[in-house]
Write a protein that holds these residues in place. Structure first.
Motif, PDB file in Angstrom:
ATOM      1  N   HIS A 257       0.834  -1.201   0.000  1.00 52.45           N
ATOM      2  CA  HIS A 257       0.000   0.000   0.000  1.00 52.45           C
ATOM      3  C   HIS A 257       0.873   1.257   0.000  1.00 52.45           C
ATOM      4  CE1 HIS A 257      -2.865  -2.945   2.015  1.00 52.45           C
ATOM      5  NE2 HIS A 257      -3.435  -2.632   0.874  1.00 52.45           N
ATOM      6  N   THR A 258       0.511   2.204  -0.849  1.00 50.55           N
ATOM      7  CA  THR A 258       1.280   3.435  -0.999  1.00 50.55           C
ATOM      8  C   THR A 258       0.562   4.628  -0.359  1.00 50.55           C
ATOM      9  OG1 THR A 258       0.211   4.013  -3.090  1.00 50.55           O
ATOM     10  CG2 THR A 258       2.169   2.575  -3.204  1.00 50.55           C
ATOM     11  N   ARG A 259       1.208   5.770  -0.449  1.00 54.16           N
ATOM     12  CA  ARG A 259       0.609   7.005   0.070  1.00 54.16           C
ATOM     13  C   ARG A 259      -0.705   7.316  -0.646  1.00 54.16           C
ATOM     14  NH1 ARG A 259       4.701  11.761  -0.165  1.00 54.16           N
ATOM     15  NH2 ARG A 259       4.213  11.669  -2.377  1.00 54.16           N
TER      16      ARG A 259
ATOM     17  N   ASP B 290      -2.839   5.061  -1.825  1.00 50.14           N
ATOM     18  CA  ASP B 290      -3.834   4.179  -1.218  1.00 50.14           C
ATOM     19  C   ASP B 290      -4.296   4.737   0.124  1.00 50.14           C
ATOM     20  OD1 ASP B 290      -3.747   2.012  -3.204  1.00 50.14           O
ATOM     21  OD2 ASP B 290      -1.738   1.649  -2.435  1.00 50.14           O
ATOM     22  N   GLN B 291      -3.362   5.296   0.878  1.00 44.04           N
ATOM     23  CA  GLN B 291      -3.705   5.877   2.173  1.00 44.04           C
ATOM     24  C   GLN B 291      -4.675   7.043   2.006  1.00 44.04           C
ATOM     25  OE1 GLN B 291      -3.896   5.004   5.172  1.00 44.04           O
ATOM     26  NE2 GLN B 291      -2.004   5.560   6.252  1.00 44.04           N
ATOM     27  N   ALA B 292      -4.405   7.902   1.026  1.00 49.49           N
ATOM     28  CA  ALA B 292      -5.281   9.049   0.776  1.00 49.49           C
ATOM     29  C   ALA B 292      -6.681   8.586   0.407  1.00 49.49           C
ATOM     30  CB  ALA B 292      -4.695   9.922  -0.331  1.00 49.49           C
ATOM     31  N   GLU B 293      -6.767   7.564  -0.438  1.00 51.39           N
ATOM     32  CA  GLU B 293      -8.070   7.022  -0.832  1.00 51.39           C
ATOM     33  C   GLU B 293      -8.820   6.456   0.369  1.00 51.39           C
ATOM     34  OE1 GLU B 293      -6.159   5.679  -5.132  1.00 51.39           O
ATOM     35  OE2 GLU B 293      -6.886   4.163  -3.729  1.00 51.39           O
ATOM     36  N   THR B 294      -8.093   5.784   1.258  1.00 50.21           N
ATOM     37  CA  THR B 294      -8.711   5.193   2.439  1.00 50.21           C
ATOM     38  C   THR B 294      -9.275   6.265   3.362  1.00 50.21           C
ATOM     39  OG1 THR B 294      -7.201   3.305   2.310  1.00 50.21           O
ATOM     40  CG2 THR B 294      -8.305   3.665   4.420  1.00 50.21           C
ATOM     41  N   VAL B 295      -8.536   7.371   3.503  1.00 51.10           N
ATOM     42  CA  VAL B 295      -9.011   8.479   4.340  1.00 51.10           C
ATOM     43  C   VAL B 295     -10.296   9.071   3.763  1.00 51.10           C
ATOM     44  CG1 VAL B 295      -8.480  10.807   5.170  1.00 51.10           C
ATOM     45  CG2 VAL B 295      -6.728   9.029   5.244  1.00 51.10           C
ATOM     46  N   LEU B 296     -10.337   9.276   2.455  1.00 55.05           N
ATOM     47  CA  LEU B 296     -11.525   9.839   1.824  1.00 55.05           C
ATOM     48  C   LEU B 296     -12.723   8.902   1.954  1.00 55.05           C
ATOM     49  CD1 LEU B 296     -10.213  11.558  -1.432  1.00 55.05           C
ATOM     50  CD2 LEU B 296     -11.206  12.650   0.587  1.00 55.05           C
ATOM     51  N   LEU B 297     -12.481   7.599   1.812  1.00 58.92           N
ATOM     52  CA  LEU B 297     -13.566   6.636   1.973  1.00 58.92           C
ATOM     53  C   LEU B 297     -14.103   6.660   3.401  1.00 58.92           C
ATOM     54  CD1 LEU B 297     -12.125   3.622  -0.054  1.00 58.92           C
ATOM     55  CD2 LEU B 297     -14.121   5.003  -0.659  1.00 58.92           C
TER      56      LEU B 297
ATOM     57  N   GLY C 256     -12.555  11.028  -8.321  1.00 61.20           N
ATOM     58  CA  GLY C 256     -12.630  11.845  -7.127  1.00 61.20           C
ATOM     59  C   GLY C 256     -11.358  12.613  -6.803  1.00 61.20           C
ATOM     60  N   LEU C 257     -10.255  11.892  -6.675  1.00 59.71           N
ATOM     61  CA  LEU C 257      -8.991  12.567  -6.331  1.00 59.71           C
ATOM     62  C   LEU C 257      -8.535  13.541  -7.405  1.00 59.71           C
ATOM     63  CD1 LEU C 257      -6.882   9.890  -4.430  1.00 59.71           C
ATOM     64  CD2 LEU C 257      -7.446  12.187  -3.650  1.00 59.71           C
ATOM     65  N   PRO C 258      -8.597  13.182  -8.695  1.00 58.57           N
ATOM     66  CA  PRO C 258      -8.240  14.182  -9.726  1.00 58.57           C
ATOM     67  C   PRO C 258      -9.108  15.437  -9.639  1.00 58.57           C
ATOM     68  CG  PRO C 258      -8.246  11.994 -10.684  1.00 58.57           C
ATOM     69  CD  PRO C 258      -8.818  11.849  -9.300  1.00 58.57           C
ATOM     70  N   ALA C 259     -10.403  15.279  -9.330  1.00 58.37           N
ATOM     71  CA  ALA C 259     -11.275  16.445  -9.206  1.00 58.37           C
ATOM     72  C   ALA C 259     -10.863  17.311  -8.022  1.00 58.37           C
ATOM     73  CB  ALA C 259     -12.728  15.990  -9.051  1.00 58.37           C
ATOM     74  N   LEU C 260     -10.495  16.672  -6.917  1.00 51.14           N
ATOM     75  CA  LEU C 260     -10.034  17.434  -5.752  1.00 51.14           C
ATOM     76  C   LEU C 260      -8.745  18.191  -6.058  1.00 51.14           C
ATOM     77  CD1 LEU C 260     -10.660  15.022  -2.735  1.00 51.14           C
ATOM     78  CD2 LEU C 260     -11.731  17.241  -3.152  1.00 51.14           C
ATOM     79  N   GLU C 261      -7.824  17.549  -6.757  1.00 50.61           N
ATOM     80  CA  GLU C 261      -6.567  18.224  -7.089  1.00 50.61           C
ATOM     81  C   GLU C 261      -6.799  19.365  -8.068  1.00 50.61           C
ATOM     82  OE1 GLU C 261      -3.516  15.418  -8.199  1.00 50.61           O
ATOM     83  OE2 GLU C 261      -3.001  15.216  -6.069  1.00 50.61           O
ATOM     84  N   LYS C 262      -7.771  19.184  -8.954  1.00 54.37           N
ATOM     85  CA  LYS C 262      -8.086  20.262  -9.894  1.00 54.37           C
ATOM     86  C   LYS C 262      -8.673  21.460  -9.153  1.00 54.37           C
ATOM     87  CE  LYS C 262     -10.670  21.279 -14.122  1.00 54.37           C
ATOM     88  NZ  LYS C 262     -11.602  20.737 -15.165  1.00 54.37           N
TER      89      LYS C 262
ATOM     90  N   LEU D 145      -8.412  22.069  -5.715  1.00 54.49           N
ATOM     91  CA  LEU D 145      -7.623  22.539  -4.581  1.00 54.49           C
ATOM     92  C   LEU D 145      -6.138  22.679  -4.865  1.00 54.49           C
ATOM     93  CD1 LEU D 145      -9.301  20.336  -1.809  1.00 54.49           C
ATOM     94  CD2 LEU D 145      -9.859  22.693  -2.441  1.00 54.49           C
ATOM     95  N   GLY D 146      -5.692  22.141  -5.991  1.00 57.67           N
ATOM     96  CA  GLY D 146      -4.279  22.196  -6.320  1.00 57.67           C
ATOM     97  C   GLY D 146      -3.546  20.939  -5.900  1.00 57.67           C
ATOM     98  N   LYS D 147      -2.318  20.811  -6.335  1.00 56.82           N
ATOM     99  CA  LYS D 147      -1.512  19.641  -5.999  1.00 56.82           C
ATOM    100  C   LYS D 147      -1.255  19.577  -4.497  1.00 56.82           C
ATOM    101  CE  LYS D 147      -0.857  18.107 -10.211  1.00 56.82           C
ATOM    102  NZ  LYS D 147      -1.386  16.791 -10.641  1.00 56.82           N
ATOM    103  N   GLY D 148      -0.962  18.413  -4.029  1.00 62.21           N
ATOM    104  CA  GLY D 148      -0.651  18.232  -2.621  1.00 62.21           C
ATOM    105  C   GLY D 148      -1.795  17.645  -1.817  1.00 62.21           C
ATOM    106  N   VAL D 149      -2.939  17.341  -2.475  1.00 57.26           N
ATOM    107  CA  VAL D 149      -4.070  16.781  -1.755  1.00 57.26           C
ATOM    108  C   VAL D 149      -3.725  15.408  -1.180  1.00 57.26           C
ATOM    109  CG1 VAL D 149      -6.407  15.860  -2.020  1.00 57.26           C
ATOM    110  CG2 VAL D 149      -5.818  18.065  -3.022  1.00 57.26           C
ATOM    111  N   VAL D 150      -3.056  14.562  -1.985  1.00 56.03           N
ATOM    112  CA  VAL D 150      -2.710  13.217  -1.523  1.00 56.03           C
ATOM    113  C   VAL D 150      -1.804  13.291  -0.298  1.00 56.03           C
ATOM    114  CG1 VAL D 150      -1.415  11.129  -2.108  1.00 56.03           C
ATOM    115  CG2 VAL D 150      -3.046  12.074  -3.738  1.00 56.03           C
ATOM    116  N   GLU D 151      -0.789  14.143  -0.362  1.00 53.44           N
ATOM    117  CA  GLU D 151       0.128  14.276   0.761  1.00 53.44           C
ATOM    118  C   GLU D 151      -0.600  14.776   2.008  1.00 53.44           C
ATOM    119  OE1 GLU D 151       0.530  15.333  -2.250  1.00 53.44           O
ATOM    120  OE2 GLU D 151       2.539  14.840  -3.002  1.00 53.44           O
TER     121      GLU D 151
END
Length: 357
Positions: free
Chosen positions: A159-161, A163-170, A237-243, A245-251
């Motif tokens: 599991h990568t960072r 995957d962690q971001a996706e888990t938090v959003l879920l 979902g994540l691409p829409a959030l980055e669009k 809010l900008g880069k750095g959402v996953v981190e």
């Protein structure tokens, strides 16, 4: 010239985990009791604890995807240098035509990396909790069985960072509370069996490491299937959030997971210390004492009590605990609360009784 930065990053992450495992494995043994200081060492009886432990075995769970193949390659490289045995296991979920052939290919690739033992385990995926949860449950059950069969010290998961971001959003979408927002732990499972070395690395680093090492990878079509919630989140979902809010959402989401985990661990500890103080001599929970606790602590005690009574943890949601909590904070003579696993919670004479129906 050193390895490619992506390869160096995955190897360093695995090396750190292996060092932790070695430290745990080679803890100083206890002294042999009743040994006289005047006896020569050769005449003293030897204890099994005097014998150096055999090299630990670490397995990698590998689907053949980029993340787990990168992990397998790093384990194969680092383990021999530390005197650790390295093996692998792949799980055939049987959800796609030709999945058995795919599993056989993964086994071959792991053996080519030098891993041994290598297992392919076929499972039957049920329906409980939906297809994703059912597949996960079947997978972990198979990994537990493989680890126990081989006597493995640990199983590494890829599991990568991301995957962690996706888990938090879920978890946020489910409204399941701070523990859900804490995502995946770097160490989990019985006795700390599961280790996740890549939680601070992004998915692209793992894929790049495979590419520069010419490691073939398999992209599971389920990961791009919009029928699955995580797939929609990953590709939409994540691409829409980055669009927006900008880069750095996953981190930021991964950082939120760690902060939430620290808070959740502290609250769990508080609840564990408080629980004995809110039980009477017969072991029943006293409503007045529960009422005096902070809600976050009280609800943790209620959740523990429900699980202890037989409610499956994976089926016990925040809404269930909120209903039980109302028996304490909003008591108006309401009836019993039915919980998963045929567990019933009811208020009786100022006591909260939670047990099988």
């Amino acid at each position: 010239m050193g390895p490619h930065p992506a390869v160096a990053a995955i190897r360093l992450a695995v090396r750190r985990v292996l060092h932790d495992l070695l430290t745990e494995h080679h803890r100083a043994p206890a002294a042999v009791p009743h040994a006289s200081p005047h006896e020569p060492p050769s005449s003293r009886p030897r204890s099994s604890r005097d014998v150096p432990p055999s090299p630990p075995l670490v397995l990698v769970a590998c689907s053949g995807g980029a993340d787990s193949m990168a992990l397998a390659s790093a384990l194969a490289f680092e383990a021999p240098k530390l005197g650790i045995r390295a093996g692998g296991v792949t799980v055939d979920h049987g959800l796609q035509t030709g999945s058995d052939l795919r599993a056989a290919e993964v086994v071959q690739r792991l053996r080519e990396l030098g891993l041994d033992p290598v297992d392919s385990v076929a499972v039957t995926v049920g329906r409980a909790g939906g297809p994703e949860a059912a597949a996960r449950d079947a997978r972990y059950s198979a990994l537990d069985t493989a680890a126990e069969r081989h006597g493995a010290t640990a199983v590494l998961l890829g599991h990568t960072r991301d995957d962690q971001a996706e888990t938090v959003l879920l978890g946020l979408a489910r409204g399941s509370g701070i523990r859900s927002l804490s995502g995946m732990a770097a160490v989990s499972g019985a006795g700390g069996r599961y280790r996740r070395p890549f939680l601070e690395l992004d998915r692209q680093t793992a894929r790049k490491a495979c590419m520069v090492q010419s490691l073939p990878v398999w992209d599971d079509p389920h990961n791009a299937d919009p029928a699955y919630t995580r797939s929609r989140l990953r590709h939409e979902g994540l691409p829409a959030l980055e669009k927006a809010l900008g880069k750095g959402v996953v981190e930021a989401l991964a950082r939120t997971a760690q902060l939430s985990r620290d808070d959740a661990d502290a609250l769990d500890s508080w609840a564990g210390q408080a629980e004995p103080t809110v039980r009477d001599a017969a072991g029943f929970l006293e409503c007045a004492k529960l009422y005096a606790l902070p809600p976050a602590v009280r609800r943790r005690i209620l959740r523990r009590a429900a699980i202890a009574a037989g409610a499956p943890a994976g089926s016990l949601f925040a809404r269930h605990i909120e209903e039980v909590d109302r028996l304490i904070t909003g008591w108006r003579g309401q009836g019993a609360i039915n919980l998963p696993g045929k567990v019933v919670a009811r208020r009786q004479g100022g006591r909260l009784v939670i047990r099988q129906g």
